[in-house]
Structure formats: structure tokens, C-alpha cells
Motif scaffolding. Structure first.
Motif, mmCIF file in Angstrom:
data_model
loop_
_atom_site.group_PDB
_atom_site.id
_atom_site.type_symbol
_atom_site.label_atom_id
_atom_site.label_comp_id
_atom_site.label_asym_id
_atom_site.label_seq_id
_atom_site.Cartn_x
_atom_site.Cartn_y
_atom_site.Cartn_z
ATOM 1 N N SER A 123 -109.778 30.762 2.687
ATOM 2 C CA SER A 123 -110.588 30.909 1.491
ATOM 3 C C SER A 123 -111.825 31.761 1.791
ATOM 4 O O SER A 123 -112.176 31.951 2.955
ATOM 5 N N LYS B 238 -108.063 22.806 -7.852
ATOM 6 C CA LYS B 238 -108.958 22.134 -6.906
ATOM 7 C C LYS B 238 -110.371 22.719 -6.928
ATOM 8 O O LYS B 238 -111.327 22.040 -6.586
ATOM 9 N N GLU C 40 -102.585 32.240 -6.277
ATOM 10 C CA GLU C 40 -103.249 30.964 -6.620
ATOM 11 C C GLU C 40 -104.740 31.113 -6.357
ATOM 12 O O GLU C 40 -105.223 30.770 -5.277
ATOM 13 N N GLY D 88 -108.703 30.378 -6.856
ATOM 14 C CA GLY D 88 -109.612 29.316 -7.266
ATOM 15 C C GLY D 88 -111.037 29.844 -7.350
ATOM 16 O O GLY D 88 -111.564 30.134 -8.430
ATOM 17 N N ARG D 89 -111.632 30.015 -6.177
ATOM 18 C CA ARG D 89 -113.042 30.414 -6.106
ATOM 19 C C ARG D 89 -113.344 31.684 -6.908
ATOM 20 O O ARG D 89 -114.361 31.749 -7.607
ATOM 21 N N TYR E 200 -115.730 24.509 -6.084
ATOM 22 C CA TYR E 200 -115.938 23.500 -5.046
ATOM 23 C C TYR E 200 -117.355 22.918 -5.098
ATOM 24 O O TYR E 200 -117.950 22.605 -4.082
ATOM 25 N N ARG F 78 -121.400 21.875 -0.185
ATOM 26 C CA ARG F 78 -121.005 23.043 0.618
ATOM 27 C C ARG F 78 -122.018 23.440 1.693
ATOM 28 O O ARG F 78 -121.625 23.719 2.828
ATOM 29 N N TYR G 258 -120.279 23.125 5.233
ATOM 30 C CA TYR G 258 -119.795 24.404 5.801
ATOM 31 C C TYR G 258 -120.937 25.350 6.172
ATOM 32 O O TYR G 258 -120.691 26.522 6.407
ATOM 33 N N MET H 155 -116.402 18.460 -5.926
ATOM 34 C CA MET H 155 -116.573 17.815 -4.620
ATOM 35 C C MET H 155 -117.758 16.852 -4.607
ATOM 36 O O MET H 155 -118.130 16.333 -3.553
ATOM 37 N N HIS I 83 -100.685 30.779 2.371
ATOM 38 C CA HIS I 83 -102.122 30.762 2.015
ATOM 39 C C HIS I 83 -102.876 30.822 3.336
ATOM 40 O O HIS I 83 -102.690 29.961 4.192
ATOM 41 N N GLY J 82 -107.605 32.781 -2.029
ATOM 42 C CA GLY J 82 -108.475 33.161 -0.916
ATOM 43 C C GLY J 82 -109.481 34.239 -1.186
ATOM 44 O O GLY J 82 -110.406 34.425 -0.384
HETATM 45 N N1 LLP Z 1 -103.749 27.759 -2.547
HETATM 46 C C1 LLP Z 1 -103.805 26.884 -1.530
HETATM 47 C C2 LLP Z 1 -102.564 26.430 -0.918
HETATM 48 C C3 LLP Z 1 -105.058 26.430 -1.063
HETATM 49 O O1 LLP Z 1 -105.100 25.566 -0.049
HETATM 50 C C4 LLP Z 1 -106.246 26.894 -1.679
HETATM 51 C C5 LLP Z 1 -107.556 26.424 -1.235
HETATM 52 C C6 LLP Z 1 -106.130 27.804 -2.742
HETATM 53 C C7 LLP Z 1 -104.870 28.221 -3.141
HETATM 54 C C8 LLP Z 1 -107.328 28.357 -3.469
HETATM 55 O O2 LLP Z 1 -108.135 29.084 -2.608
HETATM 56 P P1 LLP Z 1 -109.359 29.960 -3.157
HETATM 57 O O3 LLP Z 1 -108.777 31.070 -4.042
HETATM 58 O O4 LLP Z 1 -110.259 29.097 -3.918
HETATM 59 O O5 LLP Z 1 -109.979 30.514 -1.922
HETATM 60 N N2 LLP Z 1 -113.869 23.475 -0.306
HETATM 61 C C9 LLP Z 1 -113.870 24.756 0.379
HETATM 62 C C10 LLP Z 1 -112.669 25.587 0.057
HETATM 63 C C11 LLP Z 1 -111.349 24.891 0.352
HETATM 64 C C12 LLP Z 1 -110.156 25.716 -0.027
HETATM 65 C C13 LLP Z 1 -108.914 24.915 0.099
HETATM 66 N N3 LLP Z 1 -107.732 25.574 -0.310
HETATM 67 C C14 LLP Z 1 -115.168 25.469 0.033
HETATM 68 O O6 LLP Z 1 -116.006 24.892 -0.656
HETATM 69 O O7 LLP Z 1 -115.401 26.587 0.482
#
Ligand code: LLP
Length: 386
Positions: free
Chosen positions: A191, A49, A266, A268-269, A363, A305, A309, A367, A188, A228
Motif C-alpha cells: 500500500s 477496508k 482494488e 482503497g487509499r 484507514y 496511523r 506506522y 481504524m 497485491h 496500492g
Molecule cells: N487489496 C488487498 C488484498 C489489500 O490487502 C489491500 C490493502 C488493498 C487491496 C487496498 O490497498 P490500498 O489501495 O488502500 O493501498 N492500514 C494501512 C494500510 C493497510 C492496507 C492493507 N491492505 C495504512 O493505514 O496505511
């Protein structure tokens, strides 16, 4: 300190566009590999994502990470980029039947299930195909992370997951169903988390729940703690690679993983955030009352973003060394929230200058929208622009 960019190449491209520095991405992936390999049984998935640009995905796939998907579209994108289905997890509160069927057809590793009705449907659809689906339950650990309210996910009030109180009930149901195999728990908490203490609180919760399961003689082989880990938006060059060492160390110190268990992440960012910049051209410099505006050809449709946010992205004029002045940096969209930053110090701006919005790899492009009938921005890697 500004980033380094191939300005001459940029001049040939239509703006706005996303630019991905593959060296930063590869260095980040190498660091993840090295730090995670210090521990037995750590398995890292990339949260698609955050960025599903095919070129970015294929570099991530080469590094050996699994894929965390939240839609049928993401499963398809990950498969296309070569991620093995056996290293794919599928999460989301609202999985449509066709998406579940797609996951079953590919034989993905695990469905992260968020409710009893969803569990029943997965069982039914798997039965129709004569298959048994691996399932993990996403438990809402009621942990508040120190991040923006719109991106915390682990509080009881959020729509995500199954409450801790309902965990036993859901497991009991799963054990009666023939076409699902209960293999683990998933969490989770949110983030852009930079305070390792938030992950410590999650570990403590997971430990409590594991003790409860053990008391019931239930053995699970997989714990998934989600993603996160945050990035340093203020200093994209100084700290291009997030602190994966402390991140994995925190889990190693605080989570009581059993010898037969695998711990899944998991991210992402933290994987893609710092490698990407949105590159835009200045259309006009406009004098306002007591301020001046730098009006860009990129807007909230390209990078939402800041508008959504109040997120901070470092802004740099990459084609000027003129004395610094303050500007409100805005886009062309017909919305007052189409503002990237107020009173931002930039090297003197003139029409045609190129502006980089940094730390936009996560993101950002994914997005983007077509609001105002705008075209979606292209994404280019540094590999392509040499
Ligand atoms: N796993 C799950 C179940 C999640 O919901 C998410 C992010 C991740 C992993 C990955 O999280 P990360 O490592 O990227 O923090 N659009 C927002 C962030 C939305 C995050 C949604 N879930 C932004 O631009 O800050």
C-alpha cells in the motif's frame, strides 16, 4: 496552503470528528472512471477496508465501482450501500465459515483464496448449498514495494497468498473439486506505493505466471492486481487527485492482458484518502522543556496511523492566522506514542482552535478504537453541513 472548511458549521459539532469533502471524492471517482474507461476490460473495485462510512460508501457505489471485501462485516456494509454482489470480491487469509457462507448466499463474484485448506472448505460449504463458487488464487509474487514495512504484503515472508512455486499444485487441486470454479489469479504487493516501477515489477511477474499457465493450456479470464496506489500526504491540496492516468497506463504498457481477460483493481487509499480530514479542538497549550505542546481532543484512538506506522499527516490550524510557531501536536491518550507530529509549524495556537489532520479519509475513521473508553468519532460529509 490550507484546506477550505465550513468553520462555522464545525463550531456546532462535537469534536473530534471526520469530515469528508464530497466534491474531492466525486472528482476522484470521476477521474478513476475516465482513466479506466480508456482501456477495454478494466474493472475497478473499491477496497472497503479503507473507509466503510455509509455515506462515503454510497457515493462510491453511485460511481459504479465494485467492492473488495475482507470480512463478512464488509460484505454486509457493501450490500447495505447497494453494491451489487456480482461485482464483489472477498479476500483474506482467515475467512471464517459463516463469512464464506454469507458470500455464497449473496452469490458474490469471486473468492480470492489464499491457501489449500481454505479452498477445500469453500468447496465443502458450496457443496452443502448446492452451489459452485468462483475462486481466484492470491499468489504471493515476492515483490518488495517501496513503502513502510508494516504495509508491504507481497514478500515471501508475509502471511499473504500462495507461493509461486505452489501455484501449479493448487490449480491441480482446484480442477478436481466440483464446487469451485477456478477463474483467475489475484495479487497485491502493498500500500501507499508511489513508484510506478513497483507495479512494473508486479506486471513482469504476472506475465511470467501467465506464460506458465498457457504452456499448460490453462485459460483464465480474470487477473486482479490488487490496490496500492499512494497519495501525496505532504500536499493534500496541490495533488488532491492521485495520478490514476500513470497508474492505469503502467498496467496497459507492461501487463500482457489476453484479449479475453478482464483486469481487476482494488483501490482503497487512492479513492478516499484525500477527501477526509480529522477535525479536532485544542484543549491546552502546554509549555514543556525547550518545546511547547498543542494538546488536542483527538488522539491515536481516532487516527492511529502516526502511532502505528510513523505516518505523516499534514496538520493545520484552520482557525488562526497568527504568526507560525513550532508545536509538538499530541492527543490525550495515556500512551507516549500518542503523538501526531513533532516540531510542527502551525499558526499560533490557543485553546479552542480547530486543528485539521489532513489526508485522513483512508484507514482513519475505520481504524478508530474505543481504547480509554473513548467514544468513536463521528463522520460528516460536506453535503450534510451546507
Ligand atoms: N487489496 C488487498 C488484498 C489489500 O490487502 C489491500 C490493502 C488493498 C487491496 C487496498 O490497498 P490500498 O489501495 O488502500 O493501498 N492500514 C494501512 C494500510 C493497510 C492496507 C492493507 N491492505 C495504512 O493505514 O496505511
Amino acid at each position: 496552503m490550507k484546506g477550505t472548511f465550513p468553520i462555522e458549521k464545525f463550531r456546532e459539532l462535537r469534536t473530534p470528528f471526520y469530515y469528508y469533502d464530497t466534491q474531492v471524492l466525486r472528482d476522484t471517482l470521476a477521474c478513476i472512471r475516465t482513466e479506466a474507461a480508456k482501456y477495454d476490460n478494466y474493472s475497478v473495485h473499491y477496497a472497503v477496508k479503507a473507509n466503510a462510512n455509509p455515506k462515503v460508501l454510497s457515493i462510491i457505489r453511485e460511481s459504479g465501482l465494485g467492492a473488495d471485501c475482507v470480512s463478512g462485516g464488509e460484505i454486509r456494509a457493501a450490500i447495505k450501500a447497494g453494491f451489487p454482489a456480482g461485482k464483489m470480491v472477498f479476500a483474506g487469509v482467515g475467512k471464517a465459515d459463516w463469512e464464506i457462507e454469507l458470500g455464497l448466499d449473496y452469490g458474490i463474484f469471486c473468492f480470492n483464496v489464499e491457501s489449500i485448506p481454505e479452498l477445500e472448505i469453500i468447496n465443502e460449504l458450496a457443496a452443502a448449498k448446492g452451489k459452485v463458487a468462483n475462486v481466484a488464487f492470491r499468489i504471493n509474487p515476492n515483490v518488495g514495494a517501496h513503502t513502510h514495512a508494516n504495509i508491504t504484503t507481497g514478500l515471501a515472508e508475509n502471511k499473504f497468498g500462495i507461493s509461486m512455486e505452489d501455484m501449479d499444485k493448487v490449480i491441480d487441486i482446484a480442477l478436481t473439486l466440483k464446487n469451485v470454479r477456478f477463474i483467475g489469479l489475484h495479487f497485491h504487493i502493498g500500500s501507499q506505493i508511489l513508484d510506478m516501477g513497483d507495479f512494473v515489477v508486479l506486471c513482469n511477474r504476472v506475465n511470467e505466471l501467465q506464460d506458465k499457465l498457457e504452456a499448460r493450456h490453462i485459460r483464465i479470464e480474470h487477473i486482479n492486481v490488487g490496490g496500492g496506489l499512494g497519495i501525496d500526504y505532504g500536499h493534500p491540496n496541490r495533488q488532491a487527485i492521485p495520478d490514476f492516468k500513470s497508474y492505469f497506463e503502467t498496467y496497459d504498457n507492461c501487463l500482457k492482458l489476453r484479449s479475453y481477460q478482464t483486469l481487476h483493481f482494488e483501490l482503497g487509499r487512492a479513492v478516499v484518502g484525500q477527501c477526509g480530514s480529522l477535525i479536532s479542538k485544542v484543549l491546552y497549550v502546554k509549555q514543556g522543556t525547550n518545546k511547547q505542546f498543542a494538546i488536542l481532543d483527538a488522539g491515536m484512538t481516532d487516527l492511529i496511523r502516526p502511532a502505528l506506522y510513523q505516518a505523516f499527516h499534514k496538520i493545520e490550524n484552520i482557525t488562526s492566522e497568527a504568526p507560525v510557531q513550532a508545536y509538538d501536536v499530541v492527543g490525550p491518550i495515556c500512551e507516549s506514542s500518542d503523538v501526531f507530529g513533532k516540531a510542527i509549524d502551525l499558526n499560533g495556537v490557543k485553546r479552542g482552535d480547530l486543528i485539521a489532520l489532513r489526508s485522513a479519509g483512508a484507514y482513519g475513521e475505520i481504524m478508530a478504537s474505543g481504547y480509554n473508553c473513548r467514544e468513536l468519532p463521528q463522520g460528516y460529509t460536506s453535503d450534510e453541513l451546507v
